[in-house]
Design a protein around this motif. Structure first.
Motif, PDB file in Angstrom:
ATOM      1  N   ASP A 171       5.975 -15.317   0.064  1.00 15.31           N
ATOM      2  CA  ASP A 171       5.606 -14.831  -1.269  1.00 15.31           C
ATOM      3  C   ASP A 171       4.198 -14.244  -1.237  1.00 15.31           C
ATOM      4  OD1 ASP A 171       5.741 -14.277  -3.973  1.00 15.31           O
ATOM      5  OD2 ASP A 171       6.030 -16.367  -4.608  1.00 15.31           O
ATOM      6  N   ASP A 172       3.895 -13.435  -2.222  1.00 14.65           N
ATOM      7  CA  ASP A 172       2.528 -12.982  -2.462  1.00 14.65           C
ATOM      8  C   ASP A 172       1.712 -14.207  -2.901  1.00 14.65           C
ATOM      9  OD1 ASP A 172       0.543 -10.690  -3.203  1.00 14.65           O
ATOM     10  OD2 ASP A 172       0.662 -11.954  -4.992  1.00 14.65           O
ATOM     11  N   LYS A 175       0.525 -14.429  -6.670  1.00 16.44           N
ATOM     12  CA  LYS A 175       1.631 -14.663  -7.606  1.00 16.44           C
ATOM     13  C   LYS A 175       2.176 -16.082  -7.476  1.00 16.44           C
ATOM     14  CE  LYS A 175       2.979  -9.880  -8.283  1.00 16.44           C
ATOM     15  NZ  LYS A 175       4.006  -8.847  -8.117  1.00 16.44           N
ATOM     16  N   ARG A 199      -0.848  -6.358   2.204  1.00 12.90           N
ATOM     17  CA  ARG A 199       0.183  -6.064   1.203  1.00 12.90           C
ATOM     18  C   ARG A 199       1.128  -7.246   1.081  1.00 12.90           C
ATOM     19  NH1 ARG A 199       0.737  -0.882  -0.677  1.00 12.90           N
ATOM     20  NH2 ARG A 199      -0.509   0.712   0.380  1.00 12.90           N
ATOM     21  N   GLY A 200       1.508  -7.532  -0.154  1.00 11.79           N
ATOM     22  CA  GLY A 200       2.481  -8.583  -0.399  1.00 11.79           C
ATOM     23  C   GLY A 200       3.880  -8.104  -0.085  1.00 11.79           C
ATOM     24  N   LYS A 202       6.257  -7.259  -1.894  1.00 14.26           N
ATOM     25  CA  LYS A 202       6.732  -6.147  -2.747  1.00 14.26           C
ATOM     26  C   LYS A 202       5.690  -5.033  -2.827  1.00 14.26           C
ATOM     27  CE  LYS A 202       9.687  -9.191  -5.485  1.00 14.26           C
ATOM     28  NZ  LYS A 202       9.897  -9.850  -6.809  1.00 14.26           N
ATOM     29  N   GLU A 204       2.396  -5.397  -3.028  1.00 11.71           N
ATOM     30  CA  GLU A 204       1.172  -5.726  -3.756  1.00 11.71           C
ATOM     31  C   GLU A 204      -0.036  -5.533  -2.835  1.00 11.71           C
ATOM     32  OE1 GLU A 204       4.429  -8.719  -4.969  1.00 11.71           O
ATOM     33  OE2 GLU A 204       3.677  -7.824  -3.124  1.00 11.71           O
ATOM     34  N   ILE A 205      -1.071  -4.872  -3.336  1.00  3.81           N
ATOM     35  CA  ILE A 205      -2.249  -4.596  -2.514  1.00  3.81           C
ATOM     36  C   ILE A 205      -3.291  -5.695  -2.693  1.00  3.81           C
ATOM     37  CG2 ILE A 205      -4.200  -3.018  -2.184  1.00  3.81           C
ATOM     38  CD1 ILE A 205      -2.325  -0.714  -2.805  1.00  3.81           C
ATOM     39  N   TRP A 206      -3.817  -6.163  -1.576  1.00  2.51           N
ATOM     40  CA  TRP A 206      -4.875  -7.176  -1.562  1.00  2.51           C
ATOM     41  C   TRP A 206      -6.121  -6.565  -0.957  1.00  2.51           C
ATOM     42  CZ3 TRP A 206      -6.218 -12.254  -2.626  1.00  2.51           C
ATOM     43  CH2 TRP A 206      -7.298 -12.771  -1.905  1.00  2.51           C
TER      44      TRP A 206
END
Length: 286
Positions: A171-172, A175, A199-200, A202, A204-206
């Motif tokens: 998982d991210d 989240k 990136r997660g 889905k 998601e950018i970190w």
């Protein structure tokens, strides 16, 4: 500096000219290291007997060159067994310097005198997860990469911890933490090893400079009434030890008290008897 000097299956033999010469079990690897800015004589004979050499490209990235190296092998550390596989961007699947932290929190878990729940975020191939589980904790292991979580499970099996109380989560991390807060779940200890960029699952950018402090504060909401420790690692991020101290000092201490200490972490170099710096860690403890 906190030094990971308890290894028998791993050593930094020498480092020079932007590279480090390492022994992983019975195999010798040469890998780039941005900290190695000195150019000393490469007297160690293993420089000429390597099993694998990661060549960095001037265009970024790089590639492995192998000389009689298996696709996978294992090394041990104090009862833990890790599967190694050289893969993209110079990595082998293990950061040996983290053993300095494994020893520290392992003792804290063993001496707690109570059940300890640990949350390990950006948990990679599970070094910290397995060290915590071996010390007696129940662990929630979270990483955005399905492949890394599968590798961590492989390490757990190799270490005889297949049936240990470990929850494996793909998982991210942000989240997942937000959902755990909504669920009302709590942990006695938190470990995080965030990348500088990622990136997660889905997309998601970190980005570390934007996301790290909000996450540290968010995770503080997951701490139990009597938390044991909170560990932040910084390798690729380049965050100074004082920055880690400041984050934990403002996000955790006002509510829970305790003390914060942060240091560089490092690996002893056999040839020079000096220590190679490998990033920094911040530790809060009750």
């Amino acid at each position: 500096m906190w030094i990971a000097d308890g290894w028998k299956d791993y050593e930094v033999i020498d480092c020079s000219g932007g590279e480090k010469l390492e022994r992983w079990g019975k195999y010798i690897l040469v890998r780039p290291d941005p900290q190695v800015i000195w150019d000393t004589d490469k007297k160690a004979p293993q420089w000429r007997k390597m099993n694998g050499h990661y060549h960095r490209s001037s265009k970024g990235g790089g590639e492995w060159e192998f000389f009689s190296l298996p696709e996978q092998w294992s090394i041990n550390y104090k009862g833990l067994t890790f599967q190694l596989k050289p893969f993209s961007f110079k990595h082998t699947g293990l950061f040996p310097e983290q053993a300095a932290n494994w020893d520290w929190f392992g003792e804290k878990i063993k001496n707690a005198g109570r059940p300890v729940k640990v949350l390990n975020l950006f948990a990679y191939t599970g070094g910290a997860t397995l060290a915590a589980a071996k010390a007696g904790a129940s662990v929630t292991h979270v990483d955005a990469s399905k492949g890394m979580v599968a590798w961590a499970k492989e390490n757990a099996k190799s270490s005889g911890l297949e049936d240990a109380p470990i929850r494996w989560i793909v998982d991210d991390c942000v989240k997942f933490v937000e959902r755990e807060i909504r669920r009302g779940n709590h942990y006695d200890a938190i470990i995080m090893d965030p990348p500088s960029y990622g990136r997660g699952p889905k997309g998601e950018i970190w980005k570390i400079e934007d996301a790290i402090y909000p996450l540290v504060k968010l995770c503080a909401k997951l701490l139990s009434d009597k938390p044991l420790f909170y560990l932040i690692n910084s390798y690729t991020t380049g965050l100074a030890p004082a920055v880690l101290t400041y984050m934990l000092g403002t996000a955790v201490v006002p509510q829970f008290g305790g003390t914060v200490s942060s240091e560089e972490i490092g690996l002893p170099v056999t040839s020079s008897k000096l220590v190679l710096p490998c990033g920094a860690s911040g530790r809060w403890e009750a």
